[in-house]
Write an enzyme that holds these catalytic residues in place. Sequence first.
Site, PDB file in Angstrom:
ATOM      1  N   LYS A   1       1.154  -1.287   0.773  1.00 52.37           N
ATOM      2  CA  LYS A   1      -0.141   0.690   0.118  1.00 52.37           C
ATOM      3  C   LYS A   1       0.802   1.631  -0.043  1.00 52.37           C
ATOM      4  O   LYS A   1       0.702   2.697  -0.887  1.00 52.37           O
ATOM      5  CB  LYS A   1      -0.752  -0.753   1.390  1.00 52.37           C
TER       6      LYS A   1
ATOM      7  N   ARG B   1     -10.244   1.286   9.206  1.00 51.15           N
ATOM      8  CA  ARG B   1      -9.476  -0.126   8.994  1.00 51.15           C
ATOM      9  C   ARG B   1     -10.948  -0.932  10.224  1.00 51.15           C
ATOM     10  O   ARG B   1     -10.874  -2.339   9.857  1.00 51.15           O
ATOM     11  CB  ARG B   1      -8.527  -0.616   9.876  1.00 51.15           C
TER      12      ARG B   1
ATOM     13  N   ARG C   1      11.401  -8.930   4.206  1.00 53.30           N
ATOM     14  CA  ARG C   1      11.395  -7.698   4.552  1.00 53.30           C
ATOM     15  C   ARG C   1      12.822  -7.127   4.633  1.00 53.30           C
ATOM     16  O   ARG C   1      12.817  -7.512   6.033  1.00 53.30           O
ATOM     17  CB  ARG C   1      10.445  -6.638   5.525  1.00 53.30           C
TER      18      ARG C   1
ATOM     19  N   ARG D   1      13.095  -6.597  10.560  1.00 51.12           N
ATOM     20  CA  ARG D   1      11.836  -6.945  11.816  1.00 51.12           C
ATOM     21  C   ARG D   1      11.883  -8.175  12.883  1.00 51.12           C
ATOM     22  O   ARG D   1      11.230  -9.365  12.064  1.00 51.12           O
ATOM     23  CB  ARG D   1      10.614  -6.169  11.427  1.00 51.12           C
TER      24      ARG D   1
ATOM     25  N   ARG E   1      -0.991 -11.558  11.836  1.00 54.50           N
ATOM     26  CA  ARG E   1      -1.184 -10.162  11.177  1.00 54.50           C
ATOM     27  C   ARG E   1      -2.726 -10.311  10.126  1.00 54.50           C
ATOM     28  O   ARG E   1      -3.919  -9.628  10.009  1.00 54.50           O
ATOM     29  CB  ARG E   1      -0.487  -9.360  10.982  1.00 54.50           C
TER      30      ARG E   1
END
Length: 305
Positions: free
Chosen positions: A86, A163, A197, A242, A253
């Site tokens: 996004k 959300r 990532r 992370r 998630r």
Amino acid sequence: MAVSHRLFRPATTTVKNTFSSFFIRSLSSSSSSSSSSGPSLDPKIDLEEAAAQLEKSSSSSPSPSPSPYKGRNFHWVFLGCPGVGKGTYASRLSSLLGVPHIATGDLVRDELSSSGLLSSQLKELVNQGKLVPDEFIISLLSKRLEAGKEKGESGYILDGFPRTVTQAEILEGVTKIDLVINLKLREEALLAKCLGRRICSECGANYNVACIDIKGDNEDSPRMYMPPLLPPPNCESKLITRADDTEEVVKERLRIYNTMTQPVEEFYRKRGKLLEFELPGGIPESWSKLLRALHLEDDKQSAIA
């Protein structure tokens, strides 16, 4: 599925980063239960007060812009699972359209980096995977819109908000949303993308070391190739991962996101504002097709893809 993670000379360091673990909740259904199961956030902000503040700050005056789309007040929202991209596509559209890209995740990160009791309470909630109250997110957003109004910003692209249906209803009540872009990606590709990532610990730039190559079964499920987004030489030795980018955490998630956001998708679908866009691959392939779906043109797209 063939997925390769290309790593670099130094060992990748794992750091604790809890920002992506926050999810926004509707206080109308869960505020009472959260107070009994852990720490609660008390920003001393009333939901109606926050909504009124958002309404006051949502209208902005036009500002000069080099964009060829100057004069059009875009009020767009990006939906999509964590890690779908996004921020990447919202940022590109922000530059193309000449409107600000406002990510609620960034607003929360800024608040977390500040000092004070409120920041400490928020950190404790996020560390425990608790949900950030609606009125807090709305207050942060209203402050950001008010600051943009003072700078003469016109329009916006929201990323990470709303959300929940409660948030969507509040937003609809104070401003007109023109379009909601719902980015979608195959789950196996999304999982590999999240696990690949990496962040430069020095400059904060985001990269991805996963090379995703999914063999297509048929026309409905064609081959998907997403090349890695590799760092420049000066960032290679500074890459970190992370701590919450693990398969277990990422799947949780995604589960929470799908549970919370499907009603939001239906909310905008019923209003004829939802554009569902299935990402066909990496940025070079997806960007041009997204522009066509939005009836936009970018003379620089071949150079920036």
